[in-house]
Design a protein around this motif. Structure first.
Motif, PDB file in Angstrom:
ATOM      1  N   ARG A 123       0.850  -1.194   0.000  1.00  0.00           N
ATOM      2  CA  ARG A 123       0.000   0.000   0.000  1.00  0.00           C
ATOM      3  C   ARG A 123       0.887   1.247   0.000  1.00  0.00           C
ATOM      4  O   ARG A 123       1.894   1.318   0.707  1.00  0.00           O
ATOM      5  CB  ARG A 123      -0.903   0.018   1.234  1.00  0.00           C
ATOM      6  N   VAL A 124       0.494   2.228  -0.793  1.00  0.00           N
ATOM      7  CA  VAL A 124       1.136   3.536  -0.814  1.00  0.00           C
ATOM      8  C   VAL A 124       0.084   4.587  -0.486  1.00  0.00           C
ATOM      9  O   VAL A 124      -0.979   4.623  -1.104  1.00  0.00           O
ATOM     10  CB  VAL A 124       1.766   3.843  -2.183  1.00  0.00           C
ATOM     11  N   GLU A 125       0.375   5.419   0.494  1.00  0.00           N
ATOM     12  CA  GLU A 125      -0.493   6.534   0.855  1.00  0.00           C
ATOM     13  C   GLU A 125       0.248   7.829   0.528  1.00  0.00           C
ATOM     14  O   GLU A 125       1.367   8.045   0.992  1.00  0.00           O
ATOM     15  CB  GLU A 125      -0.852   6.484   2.341  1.00  0.00           C
ATOM     16  N   LEU A 126      -0.383   8.676  -0.263  1.00  0.00           N
ATOM     17  CA  LEU A 126       0.247   9.914  -0.718  1.00  0.00           C
ATOM     18  C   LEU A 126      -0.717  11.075  -0.536  1.00  0.00           C
ATOM     19  O   LEU A 126      -1.896  10.979  -0.883  1.00  0.00           O
ATOM     20  CB  LEU A 126       0.642   9.795  -2.195  1.00  0.00           C
ATOM     21  N   ALA A 127      -0.221  12.164   0.039  1.00  0.00           N
ATOM     22  CA  ALA A 127      -1.007  13.389   0.172  1.00  0.00           C
ATOM     23  C   ALA A 127      -0.091  14.570  -0.101  1.00  0.00           C
ATOM     24  O   ALA A 127       1.052  14.599   0.378  1.00  0.00           O
ATOM     25  CB  ALA A 127      -1.614  13.499   1.571  1.00  0.00           C
ATOM     26  N   LEU A 128      -0.592  15.532  -0.870  1.00  0.00           N
ATOM     27  CA  LEU A 128       0.230  16.688  -1.213  1.00  0.00           C
ATOM     28  C   LEU A 128      -0.630  17.907  -1.486  1.00  0.00           C
ATOM     29  O   LEU A 128      -1.824  17.811  -1.749  1.00  0.00           O
ATOM     30  CB  LEU A 128       1.120  16.373  -2.429  1.00  0.00           C
ATOM     31  N   ASP A 129       0.011  19.063  -1.381  1.00  0.00           N
ATOM     32  CA  ASP A 129      -0.607  20.338  -1.746  1.00  0.00           C
ATOM     33  C   ASP A 129       0.055  20.841  -3.019  1.00  0.00           C
ATOM     34  O   ASP A 129       1.265  20.651  -3.224  1.00  0.00           O
ATOM     35  CB  ASP A 129      -0.426  21.381  -0.640  1.00  0.00           C
TER      36      ASP A 129
END
Length: 466
Positions: A123-129
């Motif tokens: 699993r890869v979790e990615l969050a960005l602005d």
């Protein structure tokens, strides 16, 4: 007598299989290789100028499991998460004249693996602005978050593809931006954007960072190094030998020596924390002296990795003790990147370890058990009185100064102080000596956690029964 070669042949075959297995964990840190993984964003209208890492914890990006025994290993990107992602995105999505320039501020990047009897899940979790660059600076335009999962018998190699897919989905959301109708807001400068998510860095005044002169000599402890106070040895010399091992070509094995009364006239410094030749400083790491390189308010170096327990465990499982011994030899001694934390003195094998936030407060317990000296005693911390302790009493002191070590003294035992770096986010324990009036013995001693916890438990129990 006939000789039986079957067991030895079988052992060698098993070991050969192990050496050929691509999934065996052979490094203490597993670095994802992204360069060969494509990124495709149909209809994209942006070009990524730079990726900034604003995660609260920036040492590593998660955990993977490698080898037949599924040994957990920390995962990371090199030379750093921000640099690796920037290079990857720019290579896969080159800038075009019609693109809108943006910067990505990483809020979360985490790899995990779930292991079951017959399969694995990655699993890869990615969050960005996303911040758009306009003539007056950078403007926030949207936040995106994606999670991608994949399954298989061995999933560690799937993480780059999963990360690419998550990034593609985030960038695809930029197609919804109304570039001609962006809301009015204050613009950020590049410097302000770079500091998002970073706690303000204190102005470090450690002598080793600020002093222009580093005397020739050896550092018996990390504190001596940080305070730039070596045991000065003008006669200190170095013996250097070219290294020939794979990965170490072009470097030197350094052995500091001192003039000494012995058969060869020299004495190797085998137990010092480090040393200075008057210009370059060195740290002793895994029995080898390595040159330290200044990096901002930290120092970094390339050191020898220890034998990887994952590889040794797998080889031992396949080929017994001999296989484990060969695996230890095969996996140790490889070059690895390390960071020296100037607050704690800890060494970490992560490119961004020095930016990992530390807790702001250390709790220091100073306590006194039975004593041969009657009356109370005044305890001083960095020259200031902080407690009056009688028999079977203790005090808990919050400590927040990361610029200097905690120095404890007893007012009645001037000059016999003790200094140490407290454990920020944890507890440290200092015991007042039973007979602190004896000038031949320490007046205060630092206790390990097990002893400190036990002694405080005894003091609390005694206080309750009085």
């Amino acid at each position: 007598m006939k000789k039986c070669y079957a067991p030895l042949l079988f052992l060698l075959l098993l070991l050969a299989c192990w050496l050929g297995l691509p999934t065996v964990a052979r490094a203490q840190v597993y670095y994802l290789e992204l360069n060969k993984t494509p990124i495709t964003v149909p209809g994209r209208a942006v070009t990524v100028e730079q990726v900034f890492d604003a995660r609260p914890r920036r040492a590593g990006i998660g955990t993977v499991h490698r080898g037949l025994n599924n040994i957990p290993q920390r995962a990371d990107l090199r030379p750093s998460v921000a640099q690796a992602l920037t290079s990857w995105v720019q290579a896969q999505l080159p800038a075009r004249s019609t693109d809108h320039p943006v910067a990505l501020v990483l809020r979360e990047l985490k790899l995990t693996e779930e292991i079951s009897a017959f399969s694995e899940k990655a699993r890869v979790e990615l969050a960005l602005d996303v911040y758009a660059r306009l003539p007056d600076g950078y403007h926030y335009v949207l936040s995106a978050a994606e999670q991608v999962e994949s399954k298989g018998m061995e999933t560690t190699a799937q993480h780059p593809g999963n990360l690419a897919q998550a990034l593609q989905r985030c960038l695809a959301q930029c197609q919804t931006i109304a570039w001609e109708k962006l809301p009015a807001q204050s613009a950020l400068t590049l410097a302000e954007l770079e500091q998002l998510g970073h706690a303000p860095a204190p102005t470090l005044t450690y002598a080793i960072l600020s002093d222009s002169v580093r005397p020739k000599g050896y550092y018996p402890t990390f504190l001596a190094f940080r305070n730039n106070q070596p045991v000065t040895e003008p006669a200190l010399t170095m013996e250097t030998t070219p290294r020939t091992a794979k990965g170490w070509e072009g470097t030197q094995e350094v052995v500091p020596t001192l003039a000494a009364v012995s058969s060869n006239g020299k004495d190797a410094l085998r137990k010092a924390w480090g040393f200075s030749d008057g210009q370059q400083v060195y740290i002793l790491h895994n029995r080898h002296y390595q040159p330290l390189v200044r990096s901002g308010n930290e120092f970094r170096f390339v050191g020898f990795n220890l034998a990887d327990p994952g590889a040794v465990g797998t080889a031992g499982y396949l080929a017994g003790p001999l296989g484990g011994a060969i695996a230890a030899a095969a996996t140790s001694g490889r070059p690895g990147d390390y960071t020296l934390n100037m607050v704690t003195g800890g060494v970490s094998p992560f490119a961004d370890a020095g930016t990992t936030p530390l807790a702001d407060t250390a709790t220091i317990y100073v306590y006194r058990r039975a004593s041969s000296v009657p009356g109370s005693v005044r305890v001083l911390l960095n020259g200031t009185a902080v407690a009056e302790l009688g028999e079977y009493q203790f005090v808990a002191i919050p400590y927040t100064d990361k610029l200097r070590e905690a120095s404890f003294c007893l007012q009645t035992a001037a000059g016999r102080c003790m200094s140490f770096i407290p454990a920020f986010g944890g507890s440290s324990y200092v015991e007042v000596a039973r007979n602190f009036a004896d000038a031949t013995k320490p007046a205060l001693e630092k206790a390990n956690e097990k002893k400190g916890v036990f002694d405080l438990r005894v003091i609390r129990a005694r206080t309750k029964t009085l």
